[in-house]
Design an enzyme around this catalytic site. Structure first.
Site, PDB file in Angstrom:
ATOM      1  N   ARG A 230      -4.673   6.617  -8.143  1.00 57.43           N
ATOM      2  CA  ARG A 230      -4.621   8.149  -8.029  1.00 57.43           C
ATOM      3  C   ARG A 230      -4.273   8.686  -9.675  1.00 57.43           C
ATOM      4  O   ARG A 230      -4.776   9.827  -9.848  1.00 57.43           O
ATOM      5  CB  ARG A 230      -3.145   8.249  -7.317  1.00 57.43           C
ATOM      6  CG  ARG A 230      -3.375   7.730  -5.733  1.00 57.43           C
ATOM      7  CD  ARG A 230      -2.204   7.606  -5.270  1.00 57.43           C
ATOM      8  NE  ARG A 230      -1.224   8.975  -4.817  1.00 57.43           N
ATOM      9  CZ  ARG A 230      -0.326   8.970  -4.213  1.00 57.43           C
ATOM     10  NH1 ARG A 230       0.341   7.838  -3.756  1.00 57.43           N
ATOM     11  NH2 ARG A 230       0.364   9.990  -3.863  1.00 57.43           N
TER      12      ARG A 230
ATOM     13  N   LEU B  41       0.895  -1.215  -0.084  1.00 58.53           N
ATOM     14  CA  LEU B  41       0.092  -0.108   0.100  1.00 58.53           C
ATOM     15  C   LEU B  41       1.059   1.260   0.004  1.00 58.53           C
ATOM     16  O   LEU B  41       1.973   1.145   0.687  1.00 58.53           O
ATOM     17  CB  LEU B  41      -0.867   0.028   1.366  1.00 58.53           C
ATOM     18  CG  LEU B  41      -2.181  -0.969   1.333  1.00 58.53           C
ATOM     19  CD1 LEU B  41      -2.806  -0.726   2.627  1.00 58.53           C
ATOM     20  CD2 LEU B  41      -3.045  -0.852   0.216  1.00 58.53           C
ATOM     21  N   ASP B  42       0.708   2.281  -0.805  1.00 60.10           N
ATOM     22  CA  ASP B  42       1.223   3.694  -0.577  1.00 60.10           C
ATOM     23  C   ASP B  42       1.394   4.205   0.800  1.00 60.10           C
ATOM     24  O   ASP B  42       0.402   3.765   1.579  1.00 60.10           O
ATOM     25  CB  ASP B  42       0.597   4.804  -1.417  1.00 60.10           C
ATOM     26  CG  ASP B  42       0.778   4.448  -3.023  1.00 60.10           C
ATOM     27  OD1 ASP B  42       1.474   3.418  -3.367  1.00 60.10           O
ATOM     28  OD2 ASP B  42      -0.072   5.093  -3.620  1.00 60.10           O
ATOM     29  N   ARG B  43       2.337   4.688   1.080  1.00 59.85           N
ATOM     30  CA  ARG B  43       2.525   5.171   2.626  1.00 59.85           C
ATOM     31  C   ARG B  43       1.412   6.162   3.035  1.00 59.85           C
ATOM     32  O   ARG B  43       0.926   5.950   4.029  1.00 59.85           O
ATOM     33  CB  ARG B  43       3.904   6.164   2.554  1.00 59.85           C
ATOM     34  CG  ARG B  43       4.226   6.664   3.761  1.00 59.85           C
ATOM     35  CD  ARG B  43       5.588   7.528   3.842  1.00 59.85           C
ATOM     36  NE  ARG B  43       5.813   7.984   5.356  1.00 59.85           N
ATOM     37  CZ  ARG B  43       7.213   8.287   5.360  1.00 59.85           C
ATOM     38  NH1 ARG B  43       7.981   8.650   4.407  1.00 59.85           N
ATOM     39  NH2 ARG B  43       7.374   8.831   6.577  1.00 59.85           N
TER      40      ARG B  43
ATOM     41  N   THR C 168      -1.440   5.805   2.001  1.00 62.88           N
ATOM     42  CA  THR C 168      -3.187   4.987   2.008  1.00 62.88           C
ATOM     43  C   THR C 168      -3.162   4.284   3.336  1.00 62.88           C
ATOM     44  O   THR C 168      -2.131   3.618   3.693  1.00 62.88           O
ATOM     45  CB  THR C 168      -2.924   4.106   0.885  1.00 62.88           C
ATOM     46  OG1 THR C 168      -2.704   4.833  -0.431  1.00 62.88           O
ATOM     47  CG2 THR C 168      -4.296   3.604   0.666  1.00 62.88           C
TER      48      THR C 168
END
Length: 324
Positions: free
Chosen positions: A240, A138-140, A142
């Site tokens: 995104r 997961l993105d930081r 998110t």
């Protein structure tokens, strides 16, 4: 303790947990502190042997294999500060995996200017655990559901399932603008590149890899929309970039968003990107039993929606019942 000797060769017998792992990845983890370039050099030179024979870096270990590792002098100082032990909110745990509700602002692993992440902190909190590995990313920025495998067999199966698209992943995102379609398939290829500053970015490009998102409208205000995004592929920054490319940037997105709007949102209380991994549905990687998991919006995101209700007219049901 990595068990390696700096003065003589070390022999390791591969157990069931390490079976199926590439030998280069096995050595990189075992020889923490040794440069990756050194690991690949000793593999190319034939100094690493499996069952007394030469192997390539892509060789997959089998249970019972005997790996000979030459003397390796490791760095006396750790490359990063030790990660503090931390347990995260657990949504599900069994003998094969842990599913946590990751908070925003925490990287999933160390690297690229980050000393440590979720996986290093969980390992520190559970020193008795023999195996803990991220099953996906997961993105930081998110928040939401993140799977950590506790067995090698579970990790391998989860990787196959993510690659084959048999794990249903859904996210909630707040975007700028009025999203009109109740359901829309977005198929736009995505290309990864580096900026002049060396930062990773993604753009829609015919040279990119296929990427497929399904966007469903949840609720709509005068200037914002809450959408649920189902990922059919798992490309970097997929949600995104897809939504921004269509003219609906995520609220609070500092890479692809509306930067002027973001400053206004910060003053209004939204100090993070509005993207949350809210739903996972999969067959259990070992038993095959159905596993359906959910994580509600974190308090700071739910509170911001309440603010929108106070200041703008809303249409659409919220919370929206889950649909297949």
């Amino acid at each position: 303790m990595n068990g390696l000797s700096k003065d003589s060769a070390t022999l390791f017998e591969v157990d069931v947990e390490a079976a199926g792992q590439r030998v280069d990845n096995f050595l990189i983890r075992l020889a923490k502190g040794a440069p990756k370039s050194h690991i690949y050099r000793i593999l190319r030179s034939g100094e690493v042997r499996v069952n007394k024979g030469r192997i390539g870096p892509d060789y997959r270990l089998r249970a019972g294999d005997v790996v000979r590792i030459p003397p390796i002098r490791l760095s006396e100082k750790p490359s990063r500060p030790a990660a503090p032990a931390r347990e995260f909110a657990i949504v599900h745990e069994d003998e094969a995996l842990i599913v946590i509700d990751k908070p925003a602002g925490v990287a999933v692993h160390g690297g690229s200017g980050v000393d440590f992440g979720v996986i290093e902190q969980i390992r520190r909190a559970r020193p008795q655990a023999k195996f803990l590995e991220l099953a996906h990313r997961l993105d930081r920025e998110t928040s939401g559901l993140l799977i950590v495998a506790k067995k090698r067999a579970a990790l391998t199966r989860l990787h196959d399932m993510f690659r084959d698209g048999t794990i249903a992943k859904r996210y909630l995102a707040l975007v700028k603008g009025r999203w009109l379609n109740p359901k829309q398939h977005v198929r736009l290829p995505l290309h990864k590149y580096l900026t002049e500053d060396g930062e990773r970015r993604v753009s829609v490009s015919p040279e990119g890899k296929d990427a497929h998102s399904i966007v469903r409208l949840v609720a709509r205000w005068e200037n914002f929309s809450l959408v649920e995004v189902e990922l059919k592929t798992g490309r970097t920054h997929q949600i995104r970039v897809h939504l921004s490319h269509l003219g609906f940037p995520l609220a609070g997105d500092d890479k692809y968003g509306d930067f002027t709007l973001n400053k206004t949102l910060q003053k209004a209380g939204l100090k993070r990107m509005f993207l949350h991994a809210t739903h996972l549905a999969l067959a259990h990687p070992l038993s095959g039993a159905p596993l359906v998991l959910s994580a509600p919006l974190p308090p700071e995101l739910a509170a911001f929606l309440e603010q929108l209700d106070l200041h703008e007219t809303r249409t659409g049901a919220w919370p929206r019942p889950d649909t297949a």
